[in-house]
Design a protein around this motif. Structure first.
Motif, short mmCIF file in Angstrom:
data_model
loop_
_atom_site.label_atom_id
_atom_site.label_comp_id
_atom_site.label_asym_id
_atom_site.label_seq_id
_atom_site.Cartn_x
_atom_site.Cartn_y
_atom_site.Cartn_z
N GLU A 273 0.65 2.56 -6.59
CA GLU A 273 0.21 1.36 -7.29
C GLU A 273 1.33 0.31 -7.32
N GLY A 274 0.98 -0.91 -6.92
CA GLY A 274 1.95 -2.00 -6.90
C GLY A 274 2.79 -2.08 -5.66
N LEU A 275 2.64 -1.14 -4.73
CA LEU A 275 3.46 -1.12 -3.52
C LEU A 275 2.69 -1.50 -2.26
N LEU A 276 1.37 -1.52 -2.33
CA LEU A 276 0.54 -1.75 -1.15
C LEU A 276 -0.05 -3.15 -1.18
N LYS A 277 -0.19 -3.74 0.00
CA LYS A 277 -0.89 -5.00 0.11
C LYS A 277 -2.39 -4.77 -0.07
N GLU A 278 -3.06 -5.80 -0.52
CA GLU A 278 -4.50 -5.68 -0.76
C GLU A 278 -5.23 -5.40 0.54
N GLY A 279 -6.12 -4.41 0.50
CA GLY A 279 -6.91 -4.07 1.67
C GLY A 279 -6.26 -3.08 2.61
N THR A 280 -5.09 -2.54 2.25
CA THR A 280 -4.40 -1.57 3.11
C THR A 280 -4.44 -0.19 2.46
N HIS A 281 -4.26 0.83 3.28
CA HIS A 281 -4.34 2.22 2.82
C HIS A 281 -3.10 2.98 3.29
N PRO A 282 -2.53 3.82 2.42
CA PRO A 282 -1.33 4.57 2.81
C PRO A 282 -1.67 5.75 3.70
N SER A 283 -0.69 6.17 4.45
CA SER A 283 -0.82 7.39 5.25
C SER A 283 -0.19 8.55 4.48
N TYR A 284 -0.77 9.73 4.62
CA TYR A 284 -0.18 10.89 3.97
C TYR A 284 -0.60 12.17 4.69
#
Length: 648
Positions: A273-284
């Protein structure tokens, strides 16, 4: 070796959920590869033709089967994984239904070759549509080979339901990647239509991820490791700056089994939360290890959804572990009001030991000892003009010399010379200034006073178009005005331009000063290789397309070098998905993807000239009224309609 496959009792079989439904070739791939892993194989080769519609072959070096086991494997509710209902809550293996092979044999031509370790002869078995065609002994090496040919040969309706080879092969690759990521200690190979797509040797977890998704992935990974009484978490998350618009690289593994969990996915998003740009998804890539009796994996036919005993605790631990790693590796900011960042050790000196300084001391140095030689040679300006004093007064014989010295001191004469030089300089400036003619010098005005309202109405009346909310272009026409969506209009313009380049004439290309190298996974490289000819016609110039990278030396005129990777990423994402109803060919999908990526977006400020060019280019298109995605590009408002709004 004793026979281990047997029929399950009816009451146990009834507690198992409905049989495996073979929806597409990927379902067969998943079952066969998981069976190979359960057989203890250290090397598994997957051979696929026409995305699995023609052939799916899995070859492993596992423990093999006896002649009786090889026949019993195709019986319904026959398995070696469980013997009683309680075993369902302590599973460590993959497939356990005991009816997947029977379902596959009912809709395909199956050929099985298997041999146990130490056996002289193996078994060669052929089944077509659930009918045993032949079973005989054969000389084979240790392991098992399953060949599934002509899938859905006796159900043409199901075969026609399959998507294109590109889409079906994407599903095959997904299943292959999931099993390969879950077992980095196994050597996996994937061949498609004779071409090697993946060759993943035995490695550690990080190296396996890099081998699957390309060498560029290594710099994106942040390690996660946490061990508690409830769960052990290990794996990696992607750095926020590398977040993508798609959800491709997101993997959960529980006890080496791939799962999907919206609840755990929300925990990951909460940690970012608070680290990603809007509309993007993290990889894990997260690997969870729990006691076998703490989860229930028998709630979904495909076994990709599980039930946890303590979901809330698992949520909190996963979220905290990710947050801790992001802060530990300086990916996320850490609040510490007692910390002074200026006292931090620089990274390059982090592991270096402090060096003891060396000090040299001159033991003979004495600051109170005078140097007689230097004192004697010191300059004294009064040395040659000394006078003798008697009883506090000067001698009369030297009085005139003393007066002469005081009036003609070298310091005083130097000061007078400087004053005279300065006065002469200013006199020269005054004389030169009097000779200048200022009448011929023109002075440019920097500030212009403009009235707020003077001429404003004239500008609006003569203007052909103007921009509204940085999204719409309003242009007057004879009957009223037209309001154009600048993004959709630009999509239509670029779409027809790219289609023309692909089908009629090749577009111009701008050459790069230095070639651009981009890294992708093996499957993504294959997609780009398949569309290489169409991309070249749009202006792309490829120096080489290797197994894990492509080198670009030229780009279309509309594409900046910084946008090249974004454009190709969106193209890959489009090609991986199913073609939309509005797309009728590969060239059409490429043109639409490029038009969508390169079109102006909402918020872009357009000059008056750019607005006019867009309006003219739009109405010069073959179909200006709709975008490539069947959405309206403009609306018209007549004067009569506007006047009605003012009528009371």
């Amino acid at each position: 070796m004793s026979n281990i496959i047997r029929l399950l009792p009816d009451h146990v079989a009834n507690q198992i959920a409905a049989g495996e439904v073979v929806q597409r070739p990927a379902s067969v791939v998943k079952e066969l590869i998981e069976n190979a892993v359960d057989a203890g194989a250290t090397e598994i080769k997957l051979i696929v033709k026409e995305a699995g519609k023609t052939l799916i072959q899995v070859i492993d070096n596992g423990k093999g089967m006896s002649d009786i086991d090889s026949r019993m494997a195709f019986e319904r509710h026959a398995t070696s994984k469980i013997t009683m209902a309680e075993d369902l809550f302590a599973l460590r293996t993959k497939g356990f239904r005991g009816e997947a092979l029977a379902s596959i044999a009912a809709i395909a031509h199956v050929e099985l070759k298997t041999c146990e370790a130490g056996a002289d002869l193996g078994t060669h078995l052929i089944i077509e549509g659930s009918k045993l065609v032949s079973q005989e002994e054969a000389v084979l090496i240790k392991g098992t080979s399953f060949s599934i040919k002509n899938l859905f040969f006796n159900i043409p309706a199901r075969r026609n339901f399959l998507k294109s080879d590109t889409v079906e092969f994407r599903h095959v690759v997904d299943e292959f990647e999931r099993v390969a990521l879950a077992h980095p200690n196994v050597h996996f190979i994937l061949l498609h239509n004779g071409s090697e797509m993946f060759n993943l040797p035995e490695s550690n977890l990080r190296q396996r991820i890099v081998n699957v998704f390309g060498p560029k992935t290594n710099e994106k990974l942040v390690p996660i490791k946490e061990t508690t009484e409830i769960v052990s978490i290990e794996g990696f998350v992607g750095k926020p700056e590398f977040a993508k618009k798609s959800r491709g690289e997101q993997f959960f593994f529980v006890n080496d089994r791939f799962i999907k969990s919206a609840y755990l996915h929300h925990a990951v998003l909460n940690a970012f939360e608070g680290l990603l740009k809007e509309g993007t998804h993290p990889s894990y890539f997260l690997y969870l290890t729990l006691p076998a009796d703490a989860i229930d994996i028998n709630i979904h036919p495909t076994k990709t959804e599980v039930k946890f005993d303590d979901e809330q605790a698992l949520y909190a631990i996963l979220r905290a572990a990710i947050k801790h790693s992001l802060g530990q590796f300086n990916v996320a900011p850490v609040l510490d009001f007692q910390r002074d960042s200026t006292m931090d050790t620089p990274y390059e000196f982090l592991d270096k030991k402090a060096e003891t300084p060396t000090i040299e001391v001159d033991m003979n140095y004495n600051p109170f000892k005078e140097d007689s030689v230097s004192m004697k040679q010191a300059y004294n300006p009064f040395e040659h003009n000394q006078t003798s004093y008697v009883s506090g007064s000067r001698s009369s014989s030297n009085s005139s010399k003393g007066d002469s010295f005081l009036s003609k001191s070298p310091f005083e004469s130097s000061r007078r010379e400087q004053i005279e030089s300065t006065n002469n300089m200013y006199e020269d400036l005054r004389s030169s200034a009097n000779e200048l003619d200022f009448s011929k010098i023109e002075i440019e005005e920097d500030v212009k006073e403009i009235s707020l309202f003077d001429g404003a109405l004239d500008d609006i009346s003569t203007s052909k178009s103007f921009q509204l909310q940085r999204k719409y272009i309003v242009s007057p026409i004879k009957t009223g005005m037209v309001v154009i969506d600048q993004g959709r209009a630009h999509q239509r313009i670029l779409y027809e331009k790219f289609l023309e380049n692909i089908t009629i004439k090749q577009a111009a290309s701008q050459q790069l000063l230095f070639p651009l190298t981009l890294y992708y996974s093996a499957y993504e490289i294959q997609l780009l290789r398949d569309s290489e000819s169409a991309l070249k016609l749009t202006g792309f110039v490829f120096d080489s397309i290797d197994k894990e990278q492509l080198v670009i030396s030229g780009l279309p005129v509309h594409v900046a070098e910084s946008e090249a990777s974004i454009v190709l990423d969106e193209l890959i994402q489009e090609l991986q998905g199913s073609p939309s109803e509005t797309s009728f060919s590969m060239n059409d999908r490429i043109a639409k993807s490029l038009a969508h990526s390169l079109s102006v977006k909402t918020g872009t400020v357009l000059s008056e000239e750019e607005q006019e060019n867009m309006v003219n280019a739009l109405f010069a298109c073959k179909d200006p009224s709709i975008s490539p995605f069947l959405k309206p590009t403009f609306i018209t408002m007549k004067v009569d309609d506007i006047e009605k709004r003012f009528t009371l």
